[in-house]
Enzyme design. Structure first.
Site, mmCIF file in Angstrom:
data_model
loop_
_atom_site.group_PDB
_atom_site.id
_atom_site.type_symbol
_atom_site.label_atom_id
_atom_site.label_comp_id
_atom_site.label_asym_id
_atom_site.label_seq_id
_atom_site.Cartn_x
_atom_site.Cartn_y
_atom_site.Cartn_z
ATOM 1 C CD GLU A 146 -2.865 0.480 2.312
ATOM 2 O OE1 GLU A 146 -2.764 -0.994 3.134
ATOM 3 O OE2 GLU A 146 -3.849 1.281 2.850
ATOM 4 N N GLY A 174 -8.597 4.695 7.247
ATOM 5 C CA GLY A 174 -9.543 4.677 8.502
ATOM 6 C C GLY A 174 -9.018 3.713 9.291
ATOM 7 C CB ALA A 175 -8.707 0.393 9.371
ATOM 8 C CB SER A 176 -3.814 0.398 8.276
ATOM 9 O OG SER A 176 -3.829 0.810 6.900
ATOM 10 C CB THR A 177 -1.325 5.384 9.463
ATOM 11 O OG1 THR A 177 -0.937 6.606 8.910
ATOM 12 C CG2 THR A 177 -0.518 4.867 10.594
ATOM 13 C CD GLN A 178 -1.173 2.400 4.871
ATOM 14 O OE1 GLN A 178 -1.424 1.817 5.408
ATOM 15 N NE2 GLN A 178 -1.520 3.298 4.089
#
Ligand SMILES: O=c1[nH]cnc2c1ncn2[C@@H]1O[C@H](COP(=O)(O)OP(=O)(O)O)[C@@H](O)[C@H]1O
Ligand SMILES: [Ca+2]
Length: 404
Positions: free
Chosen positions: A148, A178-182
């Site tokens: 991602e 909403g649920a993960s960050t990169q």
């Protein structure tokens, strides 16, 4: 359902007058935790030596995301079908069979049980099989978190012209879902490579070059997952009627919220403290010590999108259409303003204070950015969405032998 056949308007070797022979299409679905989006790209490859050019993009989205249909997989697939029907009108019929369609799901589906996720994906696969498009192997699946970040990095650096020619000065990217960050960037210093855990570094080949990138996806650190974590409700068996309270919410608030198919009751600290200070400390507990802090990013600037962009636009830190340039401290200033005056902001989302505080804490205490680190907030570059989907489409076309 009947498969749409290619109409025989044109003999096989003749193209419509306005479709160039070197034009091709790619359809990429982003099944995110908060919505499903279709990106229909038109490419032109002028010569084998050049990178393909993106001539245009058609973008549409629906809410909620697939994970909200965990118990009704057919309904989830229907939402995908609605979007795919747009591609039937957008792609010339004689190219349907050569146009690949792929759906990649992100953190929303990563958080579901394997059984529920599989049921959703197999219904979607059926929708694809019934369409007139090219359905490659593995056309429907859950994307690896590290991809991602890498694919979003490819998109942004391609669109800003950093992947062609000499003198490449690539930019790092921050994506807050909403649920993960990169977080993804190309390390410049040997020191960074040395002090980084091995699973944060990935070699990636694209356009005949190999890039060794720093990338990590933090599952459960997306904006909405962080709300639940702050409320103490993330990954919890929620007992019916249980109330979760926070100093980041308006004192008198009591409400319900649906995320990932679960209903939560939440509210403000009726009797206790509210405001920026107690909120910051509450959010800090969710973030502190959980993220790797690469030294070299402190002095560089990053492209930031998704919820970084949305919350900055919601609070007039940037223009909604054009985006803008901010420093980390601008988020902190805005968080203070909103959290210490919640009654003035009560027409906005009740989570605005919590969201801005989370963004501030994530950037400063999570990744370790400085107050004056510069963030470039963009939704589009040259009218193309800054999403991992473009990078994913390049990768797909490359693996199908359709680009160089
Ligand atoms: O193509 C896009 N263009 C602009 N914003 C996008 C696009 N895709 C996702 N977003 C933004 O991503 C955020 C939601 O994250 P998402 O639903 O993708 O969660 P996830 O990445 O954790 O699965 C929202 O801020 C939404 O506006
Ligand atoms: Ca996303």
């Amino acid at each position: 359902m009947r498969r749409r056949e290619r109409p025989d308007f044109f003999p096989p070797n003749v193209c419509p007058i306005n479709a160039k022979a070197n034009t091709f299409y790619g359809i990429m679905f982003d099944a995110g935790s908060t919505g499903t989006r279709i990106h229909i790209y038109t490419f032109v490859q002028k010569s084998p030596e050049d990178l393909p050019e993106v001539e245009g993009e058609i973008f549409e989205s629906v809410k909620p995301g697939l994970s909200a249909y965990a118990d009704q997989p057919e309904k989830g697939a229907e939402s995908v079908k609605t979007l795919l029907d747009m591609a039937i009108d957008a792609v010339p019929p004689h190219l349907w069979k050569k146009t690949p369609v792929v759906l990649k799901a992100t953190a929303g589906l990563r958080l579901l049980s394997e059984e529920k996720a599989e049921a959703l994906l197999s219904e979607v696969k059926e929708v694809f099989e019934e369409s007139p498009f090219l359905v490659p192997e593995d056309s429907v699946g859950i994307m690896d978190g590290s991809h991602e970040g890498i694919l979003a990095w490819i998109t942004v650096n391609f669109l800003t012209g950093q992947l062609s020619g000499q003198n490449q000065q690539t930019v790092g990217i921050l994506d807050l879902g909403g649920a993960s960050t990169q977080i993804t960037f190309l390390p410049r210093f040997e020191e960074t490579l040395k002090e980084t855990p091995g699973d944060f570094l990935t070699s990636f080949e694209m356009f005949n070059k190999t890039y060794k990138l720093y990338t990590h996806s933090y599952l459960g650190f997306g904006l909405k997952a962080a709300r639940l974590a702050t409320l103490g409700a993330f990954n919890m068996e929620v007992v019916d009627g249980q109330m979760f309270r926070s100093s980041c919410l308006p004192k008198q608030l009591e409400a319900e919220w649906h995320f990932g198919g679960v209903k939560y009751r939440y509210g403000g600290n009726k009797e206790g403290e509210t405001g920026f200070k107690p909120c910051y400390l509450e959010v800090l507990k969710v973030v502190k010590g959980k993220l790797h802090q690469p030294e070299e990013i402190r002095g560089s600037s990053f492209y930031a999108f998704s919820y970084y962009y949305d919350r900055a636009a919601d609070t007039n830190l940037i223009d909604y259409e054009r985006g803008g340039v901010l420093e980390v401290r601008d988020f902190e200033r805005k968080a203070k303003e909103v959290c210490d005056n919640m009654e003035r902001y009560n027409s906005a989302s009740p989570f605005l204070c919590m969201d801005l505080t989370y963004i501030t804490v994530l950037l400063k205490e999570g990744f370790g950015f400085r107050d004056n680190t510069v963030l470039q907030l963009t939704k589009k570059v040259n009218d193309i969405e800054t999403s991992w989907t473009l990078g994913a489409t390049f990768y797909l076309l490359q693996s199908l032998g359709m680009t160089y």
